[in-house]
Design a protein around this motif. Structure first.
Motif, PDB file in Angstrom:
ATOM      1  N   LEU A 227       0.849  -1.184   0.000  1.00  0.00           N
ATOM      2  CA  LEU A 227       0.000   0.000   0.000  1.00  0.00           C
ATOM      3  C   LEU A 227       0.889   1.240   0.000  1.00  0.00           C
ATOM      4  O   LEU A 227       1.644   1.463   0.939  1.00  0.00           O
ATOM      5  CB  LEU A 227      -0.911   0.008   1.228  1.00  0.00           C
ATOM      6  CG  LEU A 227      -1.919   1.155   1.308  1.00  0.00           C
ATOM      7  CD1 LEU A 227      -2.922   1.080   0.164  1.00  0.00           C
ATOM      8  CD2 LEU A 227      -2.646   1.115   2.656  1.00  0.00           C
ATOM      9  N   SER A 228       0.823   2.032  -1.057  1.00  0.00           N
ATOM     10  CA  SER A 228       1.712   3.188  -1.194  1.00  0.00           C
ATOM     11  C   SER A 228       1.220   4.360  -0.360  1.00  0.00           C
ATOM     12  O   SER A 228       0.084   4.377   0.132  1.00  0.00           O
ATOM     13  CB  SER A 228       1.809   3.616  -2.658  1.00  0.00           C
ATOM     14  OG  SER A 228       0.656   4.352  -3.043  1.00  0.00           O
ATOM     15  N   ALA A 229       2.085   5.368  -0.235  1.00  0.00           N
ATOM     16  CA  ALA A 229       1.743   6.560   0.540  1.00  0.00           C
ATOM     17  C   ALA A 229       0.573   7.307  -0.080  1.00  0.00           C
ATOM     18  O   ALA A 229      -0.145   8.033   0.609  1.00  0.00           O
ATOM     19  CB  ALA A 229       2.966   7.473   0.638  1.00  0.00           C
ATOM     20  N   ARG A 230       0.365   7.138  -1.380  1.00  0.00           N
ATOM     21  CA  ARG A 230      -0.755   7.797  -2.064  1.00  0.00           C
ATOM     22  C   ARG A 230      -2.039   6.973  -2.009  1.00  0.00           C
ATOM     23  O   ARG A 230      -3.053   7.357  -2.600  1.00  0.00           O
ATOM     24  CB  ARG A 230      -0.380   8.090  -3.511  1.00  0.00           C
ATOM     25  CG  ARG A 230       0.735   9.113  -3.665  1.00  0.00           C
ATOM     26  CD  ARG A 230       1.036   9.347  -5.141  1.00  0.00           C
ATOM     27  NE  ARG A 230       2.065  10.357  -5.322  1.00  0.00           N
ATOM     28  CZ  ARG A 230       1.847  11.663  -5.431  1.00  0.00           C
ATOM     29  NH1 ARG A 230       0.601  12.107  -5.367  1.00  0.00           N
ATOM     30  NH2 ARG A 230       2.828  12.516  -5.598  1.00  0.00           N
ATOM     31  N   GLY A 231      -1.974   5.799  -1.376  1.00  0.00           N
ATOM     32  CA  GLY A 231      -3.158   4.973  -1.247  1.00  0.00           C
ATOM     33  C   GLY A 231      -3.321   3.942  -2.341  1.00  0.00           C
ATOM     34  O   GLY A 231      -4.312   3.204  -2.352  1.00  0.00           O
ATOM     35  N   THR A 232      -2.368   3.848  -3.257  1.00  0.00           N
ATOM     36  CA  THR A 232      -2.439   2.859  -4.321  1.00  0.00           C
ATOM     37  C   THR A 232      -2.031   1.493  -3.786  1.00  0.00           C
ATOM     38  O   THR A 232      -1.007   1.368  -3.107  1.00  0.00           O
ATOM     39  CB  THR A 232      -1.511   3.241  -5.489  1.00  0.00           C
ATOM     40  OG1 THR A 232      -1.875   4.535  -5.973  1.00  0.00           O
ATOM     41  CG2 THR A 232      -1.607   2.231  -6.618  1.00  0.00           C
ATOM     42  N   SER A 233      -2.817   0.474  -4.105  1.00  0.00           N
ATOM     43  CA  SER A 233      -2.488  -0.880  -3.681  1.00  0.00           C
ATOM     44  C   SER A 233      -1.869  -1.628  -4.862  1.00  0.00           C
ATOM     45  O   SER A 233      -2.489  -1.763  -5.923  1.00  0.00           O
ATOM     46  CB  SER A 233      -3.738  -1.619  -3.209  1.00  0.00           C
ATOM     47  OG  SER A 233      -3.419  -2.934  -2.800  1.00  0.00           O
ATOM     48  N   TYR A 234      -0.645  -2.079  -4.681  1.00  0.00           N
ATOM     49  CA  TYR A 234       0.060  -2.837  -5.705  1.00  0.00           C
ATOM     50  C   TYR A 234      -0.015  -4.319  -5.333  1.00  0.00           C
ATOM     51  O   TYR A 234       0.474  -4.719  -4.265  1.00  0.00           O
ATOM     52  CB  TYR A 234       1.512  -2.399  -5.784  1.00  0.00           C
ATOM     53  CG  TYR A 234       1.689  -0.980  -6.306  1.00  0.00           C
ATOM     54  CD1 TYR A 234       1.817  -0.736  -7.668  1.00  0.00           C
ATOM     55  CD2 TYR A 234       1.730   0.095  -5.429  1.00  0.00           C
ATOM     56  CE1 TYR A 234       1.986   0.557  -8.147  1.00  0.00           C
ATOM     57  CE2 TYR A 234       1.894   1.391  -5.894  1.00  0.00           C
ATOM     58  CZ  TYR A 234       2.018   1.622  -7.261  1.00  0.00           C
ATOM     59  OH  TYR A 234       2.184   2.904  -7.729  1.00  0.00           O
ATOM     60  N   PRO A 235      -0.593  -5.163  -6.200  1.00  0.00           N
ATOM     61  CA  PRO A 235      -0.732  -6.590  -5.860  1.00  0.00           C
ATOM     62  C   PRO A 235       0.595  -7.258  -5.496  1.00  0.00           C
ATOM     63  O   PRO A 235       0.647  -8.120  -4.623  1.00  0.00           O
ATOM     64  CB  PRO A 235      -1.320  -7.190  -7.144  1.00  0.00           C
ATOM     65  CG  PRO A 235      -2.036  -6.058  -7.790  1.00  0.00           C
ATOM     66  CD  PRO A 235      -1.224  -4.829  -7.478  1.00  0.00           C
ATOM     67  N   SER A 236       1.660  -6.876  -6.198  1.00  0.00           N
ATOM     68  CA  SER A 236       3.008  -7.361  -5.868  1.00  0.00           C
ATOM     69  C   SER A 236       3.113  -8.878  -5.964  1.00  0.00           C
ATOM     70  O   SER A 236       3.668  -9.539  -5.077  1.00  0.00           O
ATOM     71  CB  SER A 236       3.420  -6.882  -4.465  1.00  0.00           C
ATOM     72  OG  SER A 236       3.381  -5.481  -4.383  1.00  0.00           O
ATOM     73  N   CYS A 237       2.602  -9.422  -7.072  1.00  0.00           N
ATOM     74  CA  CYS A 237       2.697 -10.856  -7.300  1.00  0.00           C
ATOM     75  C   CYS A 237       3.509 -11.192  -8.543  1.00  0.00           C
ATOM     76  O   CYS A 237       3.819 -12.356  -8.791  1.00  0.00           O
ATOM     77  CB  CYS A 237       1.311 -11.478  -7.413  1.00  0.00           C
ATOM     78  SG  CYS A 237       0.289 -10.717  -8.697  1.00  0.00           S
ATOM     79  N   THR A 238       3.845 -10.167  -9.332  1.00  0.00           N
ATOM     80  CA  THR A 238       4.663 -10.341 -10.529  1.00  0.00           C
ATOM     81  C   THR A 238       5.550  -9.115 -10.693  1.00  0.00           C
ATOM     82  O   THR A 238       5.385  -8.100  -9.992  1.00  0.00           O
ATOM     83  CB  THR A 238       3.788 -10.472 -11.798  1.00  0.00           C
ATOM     84  OG1 THR A 238       3.091  -9.232 -12.000  1.00  0.00           O
ATOM     85  CG2 THR A 238       2.791 -11.609 -11.678  1.00  0.00           C
ATOM     86  N   ASP A 239       6.475  -9.178 -11.645  1.00  0.00           N
ATOM     87  CA  ASP A 239       7.356  -8.040 -11.907  1.00  0.00           C
ATOM     88  C   ASP A 239       6.603  -6.825 -12.435  1.00  0.00           C
ATOM     89  O   ASP A 239       7.125  -5.702 -12.392  1.00  0.00           O
ATOM     90  CB  ASP A 239       8.434  -8.432 -12.922  1.00  0.00           C
ATOM     91  CG  ASP A 239       9.634  -9.072 -12.242  1.00  0.00           C
ATOM     92  OD1 ASP A 239       9.890  -8.753 -11.072  1.00  0.00           O
ATOM     93  OD2 ASP A 239      10.314  -9.901 -12.887  1.00  0.00           O
ATOM     94  N   THR A 240       5.408  -7.035 -12.933  1.00  0.00           N
ATOM     95  CA  THR A 240       4.648  -5.919 -13.507  1.00  0.00           C
ATOM     96  C   THR A 240       3.592  -5.366 -12.564  1.00  0.00           C
ATOM     97  O   THR A 240       2.885  -4.428 -12.918  1.00  0.00           O
ATOM     98  CB  THR A 240       3.976  -6.369 -14.816  1.00  0.00           C
ATOM     99  OG1 THR A 240       3.114  -7.478 -14.544  1.00  0.00           O
ATOM    100  CG2 THR A 240       5.018  -6.768 -15.852  1.00  0.00           C
ATOM    101  N   SER A 241       3.471  -5.948 -11.374  1.00  0.00           N
ATOM    102  CA  SER A 241       2.425  -5.486 -10.445  1.00  0.00           C
ATOM    103  C   SER A 241       3.012  -4.918  -9.160  1.00  0.00           C
ATOM    104  O   SER A 241       2.356  -4.901  -8.126  1.00  0.00           O
ATOM    105  CB  SER A 241       1.478  -6.648 -10.115  1.00  0.00           C
ATOM    106  OG  SER A 241       2.177  -7.700  -9.468  1.00  0.00           O
ATOM    107  N   ILE A 242       4.258  -4.456  -9.235  1.00  0.00           N
ATOM    108  CA  ILE A 242       4.954  -3.906  -8.075  1.00  0.00           C
ATOM    109  C   ILE A 242       5.091  -2.399  -8.217  1.00  0.00           C
ATOM    110  O   ILE A 242       4.919  -1.849  -9.312  1.00  0.00           O
ATOM    111  CB  ILE A 242       6.349  -4.553  -7.921  1.00  0.00           C
ATOM    112  CG1 ILE A 242       7.141  -4.416  -9.229  1.00  0.00           C
ATOM    113  CG2 ILE A 242       6.226  -6.008  -7.520  1.00  0.00           C
ATOM    114  CD1 ILE A 242       8.525  -5.008  -9.184  1.00  0.00           C
ATOM    115  N   PRO A 243       5.395  -1.684  -7.134  1.00  0.00           N
ATOM    116  CA  PRO A 243       5.583  -0.235  -7.222  1.00  0.00           C
ATOM    117  C   PRO A 243       6.728   0.112  -8.172  1.00  0.00           C
ATOM    118  O   PRO A 243       7.624  -0.705  -8.421  1.00  0.00           O
ATOM    119  CB  PRO A 243       5.928   0.164  -5.779  1.00  0.00           C
ATOM    120  CG  PRO A 243       5.391  -0.933  -4.938  1.00  0.00           C
ATOM    121  CD  PRO A 243       5.512  -2.173  -5.749  1.00  0.00           C
ATOM    122  N   PRO A 244       6.740   1.315  -8.722  1.00  0.00           N
ATOM    123  CA  PRO A 244       7.746   1.678  -9.731  1.00  0.00           C
ATOM    124  C   PRO A 244       9.181   1.661  -9.210  1.00  0.00           C
ATOM    125  O   PRO A 244      10.108   1.450  -9.983  1.00  0.00           O
ATOM    126  CB  PRO A 244       7.335   3.090 -10.156  1.00  0.00           C
ATOM    127  CG  PRO A 244       6.443   3.591  -9.067  1.00  0.00           C
ATOM    128  CD  PRO A 244       5.762   2.393  -8.521  1.00  0.00           C
TER     129      PRO A 244
END
Length: 855
Positions: free
Chosen positions: A198-215
């Motif tokens: 969960l990012s500081a801006r409130g975005t939830s990144y699934p974080s299950c693949t290389d393409t679903s993680i924070p930048p």
């Protein structure tokens, strides 16, 4: 400092000494100083917990299989800045096994019983809003592999965790909210667990693949991984330097003065199991203290892969962190035009802390430290383009009279990172001689086997780590030949630091004999291109012209002298410090291309791998302390292993200052490195504010005078708060070896204010020192502005009586600013909004930010 285990302790002890000295400082009645914190070696955070691994027995009772009293210490936690490292240590933990060659990020997963250390947004303070609460979702990891679990039904050990809730034990793929970006393998094939970020801006990144993680998150991110699974020795002890990231480096994590964050330390004890599942109850496949050089799989239940599991998470130590104002705070909070000051990078860390103490007060001014070579800054003084210059050496010539007010005692260091062979950890001490430094600067190491054909260097050691002189002083390091081990990363621009470094070399007979062509005792000779090179010098030349013969197609394009590509100096001490921090040499010999049909590109070599690092660089002591870099001990007397080697401790810097001399009132203090005491650190340097003694208007003269007075008053109190003196600087006080510096600073400050053309006044000075009316623009003047009477001491060695009288005449400085950034930090987002809306509320906010609060 050399021993990172006592990094903050030495400087904290200095705080009390500095406070005592400041009580007797010249003219400090005009600059009330904050009370320094009592000196101790105690860490900023220390806590002990009893951690247990407790299974559920067949009869339903508790089965305690391991219990340990673990203590965690962190040396400092307040007013942190981006990339600053804190020293984390622990005792009583379960000894680790399967030690990884690289414990950071994904590389640290295949270990057993490590201590996982993460930076997380939020705290465990129940009084804060839910959005500021710490959860595993707000902890930063480098890759999705540290957040996503997939295993066969038999090995999904997290589902057997006795402390896990039912949601964690269930298969989330059956939930309609399962992200489309994540695998949907049937539970009968693989069990999965998802821990979104969960990012500081409130975005939830699934974080299950290389393409679903924070930048900012990836294996090859711009910055190396900071999250770590650290090793605990057989006695249960461990330590590591942990790098803190702010929103500047990691916007998704978002830690800042306004966003509370914590350091989370999790000693892995192993999962506590609800049943007899053998994979959950596993105790490890490797012996305690062993290494895992092949990076093979380990027992999952005692690995760091499941740091988020309830069994591990409940054992966490949560260390609250606070952050300093961002570097651009003055530009955001203060719309006044800055007073431009130029020069020495040695003052970087000090001016970064000092700046808010000026710009956040209406009775002071806003300044900007423009980092550039000291010679260029002095030229700008002569042309009138600069108000002041930060320098250590006097101008070679000047068409206008200049005064030099000492404001900081600091210096340079030779920072290093060096790993011991066989995965034995990091080297914690290093000794260097002037001759070794001369060998590095003169490019006398051929750097590679092909470089061994360099005319005149055929019989020299290829790199410093295989030089008998170096290995005798620093035994036990790797003998692998890598290009970066032939270089000392240093400055390409002119700098007083290079003058000081080469003065140290010039003061040593053995180093000068080597430069003159005499072989060292083992037969190594100087690079012929540098024979009899002139030292000292402010700008080190690249004289070697040998181009290495082509070894491959790529190298046929290289026409630059090979050893210059290896040395590859840069234009900033900060760049060197960060290169050492990242173990990323600036060696420019890497050949790359995207495809076989693309042209070759020549560029910077890759970062050195953890466990095989070796790098040396010239850094400022301020940067070294902030970034937690180790610095070498330098030879001061004798030779070889029986010589005296001294590192940059406060005592060693004070010993150097005690020998400083001043040719005349208002001139800079200088150090003769040929006559320094044996216990003095030879990298010590004194930074002065240089400015015109005539020709400045009253407002400008008042600004310069006020800068000196505040910097040498409250600016000399050690601490991490606004306006205080950071680690890496020796306080200038009214007693001891720095007393003459303080008296001279106040004397020159008065001369800056008078603009009479000289430091010593033509008439007897008055005993009071009101600031010039134009120092504070009338529209912004604070009702809190004060003028005080300055009291001079009876005498200071080396200053005449009239100089002593003049030393008691500083410009008005007003009240002491709030040391903590807290109130100012809270105002930052509000002020940004007001500024953008053009509502003009900055003066009110600035008064709010300086309101004193209990510390």
């Amino acid at each position: 400092m050399n021993g990172r285990t006592s990094r903050a302790g030495v400087w904290r002890r200095l705080a009390a000494v500095g406070a005592l000295g400041l009580l007797g400082v010249v003219g400090l009645a005009a600059v009330p100083a904050p009370v320094a914190v009592a000196a101790t070696d105690d860490p900023a955070y220390s806590a002990t917990k009893t951690l247990t691994r407790t299974h559920v027995a067949a009869d339903g009772s508790d089965e305690v299989v391991d219990s340990r009293d673990v203590t965690v210490n962190v040396d400092h936690t307040q007013n942190l800045r981006g990339r600053e490292r804190v020293h984390v240590s622990w005792s009583g933990a379960h000894p680790s096994a399967a030690r990884a060659s690289n414990p950071y990020g994904v590389d640290g997963l295949n270990q057993e019983y490590p201590v996982v250390i993460l930076q997380c947004r939020g705290t465990d303070d129940a009084t804060l809003p839910a959005a500021q609460q710490l959860t595993p979702q707000t902890c930063w990891t480098t890759t999705y592999l540290q957040r996503y679990a997939a295993a066969s039904p038999a090995k999904a050990v997290w589902q057997h965790d006795r402390y896990a809730d039912e949601a964690d034990k269930a298969d989330p793929t059956l939930d309609p909210s399962w992200p489309a970006a994540c695998p949907t393998t049937p539970p009968s094939v693989l069990r999965q667990h998802l821990l979104p970020f969960l990012s500081a801006r409130g975005t939830s990144y699934p974080s299950c693949t290389d393409t679903s993680i924070p930048p900012e998150s990836s294996i090859d991110a711009a910055l190396p991984a900071a999250d770590v699974a650290a090793f605990t020795d057989l006695a249960g002890n461990g330590q590591i330097e942990f790098e803190i990231r702010t929103a500047t480096e990691n916007e998704s994590l978002g830690c800042s003065a306004d966003v509370p964050c914590s350091l989370v330390v999790i000693p892995v004890m192993g999962l506590s199991c609800q049943d007899a599942d053998r994979f959950c109850r596993a105790t490890g496949d490797f012996a305690p203290g062993s290494s895992n050089g092949l990076n093979v799989g380990v027992a999952a239940a005692v690995s760091p892969a499941y740091w988020w599991s309830a069994s591990n998470w409940r054992h966490r130590f949560v260390v609250p962190l606070t952050f300093a104002l961002p570097p651009d705070a003055c530009d955001v909070l203060d719309d006044r035009a800055p007073v431009q000051m130029y020069g020495s990078e040695l003052l970087n860390q000090a001016t970064l802390q000092w700046a808010p103490a000026y710009c956040l007060r209406d009775d002071r001014f806003k300044f900007r430290h423009n980092r550039q070579p000291e010679t260029a800054a002095l030229r700008l003084l002569g042309t009138g383009e600069a108000v002041a210059a930060f320098v250590s050496d006097r101008a070679a010539s000047s068409a206008v009279p200049l005064g030099y007010a000492p404001v900081a005692v600091t210096g340079f260091g030779i920072a290093y990172v060096a790993d011991k062979p066989d995965n034995a950890g990091e080297q914690t001490s290093l000794r260097l001689t002037p001759r070794l430094l001369a060998k590095l600067l003169t490019q006398s190491y051929p750097a590679s086997v092909s470089g061994g054909s360099h005319p005149g260097l055929e019989h020299n050691p290829l790199t410093i780590n295989v030089d008998p002189e170096f290995t005798a002083l620093n035994p036990g390091l790797s003998d692998a030949v890598v290009e970066a081990r032939a270089a000392l990363l240093s400055l390409s621009d002119s700098s007083d630091v290079m003058t000081a470094l080469t003065s140290y070399i010039a003061a040593d007979p053995d180093a000068m004999a080597f430069i003159g062509g005499k072989p060292d005792p083992w037969g190594m000779v100087v690079n012929p291109a540098y024979r009899d090179v002139t030292v000292p010098t402010a700008s080190w030349p690249l004289l070697d012209t040998w181009v290495r013969p082509s070894l491959q197609e790529c190298e046929s394009q290289i026409t630059t002298p090979y050893l210059s590509l290896v040395a590859a100096p840069v234009n900033s001490l900060r760049k060197i410090a960060e290169a050492v921090l990242d173990a990323w040499p600036n060696v420019q010999t890497r050949c790359t291309r995207s495809t076989t049909s693309d042209p070759w590109k020549i560029g910077r070599v890759e970062r050195q791998g953890y466990g095989t690092r070796f790098m040396l660089g010239v850094v400022s002591l301020g940067d070294a302390e902030r970034l937690g870099l180790r610095t070498a001990q330098l030879l001061t007397a004798g030779t070889g292993t029986s010589g005296t080697y001294v590192g940059p401790s406060p005592a060693a810097m004070a010993a150097a200052v005690a020998s400083a001399t001043q040719e005349a009132p208002g001139e800079p203090f200088t150090l003769d490195r040929a006559t320094l005491p044996d216990d003095a650190y030879p990298g010590t340097m004194i930074v002065h504010v240089a400015a015109r003694l005539s020709g400045l208007d009253a407002a400008t003269a008042g600004h310069v005078s006020q800068f000196v007075d505040v910097a040498t008053g409250e600016g000399q109190v050690p601490g991490s708060g606004n306006g205080q003196l950071p680690d890496g600087y020796l306080p200038i006080t009214g007693t001891g070896p720095t007393a003459a510096l303080l008296a001279s600073a106040r004397q020159v400050s008065g001369a800056f204010l008078r603009q009479g053309g000289s430091v010593v006044p033509a008439v007897a000075p008055v005993s009071t020192a009101p600031g010039p009316p134009s120092v504070v623009p009338p529209a912004r003047a604070s009702a809190a502005t004060t003028t005080a009477v300055a009291a001079a001491p009876a005498s200071v060695a080396g200053l005449p009586a009239d100089a002593m009288a003049d030393a008691a005449a500083p410009g008005a400085t007003g009240l002491t600013p709030e040391q903590s950034s807290g109130a100012a930090n809270a105002a930052l987002p509000v002020t940004v909004g007001v500024g953008l809306a053009g509502l003009g509320a900055a003066p009110v906010l600035r008064l709010w930010t300086t309101r004193r609060r209990p510390v």
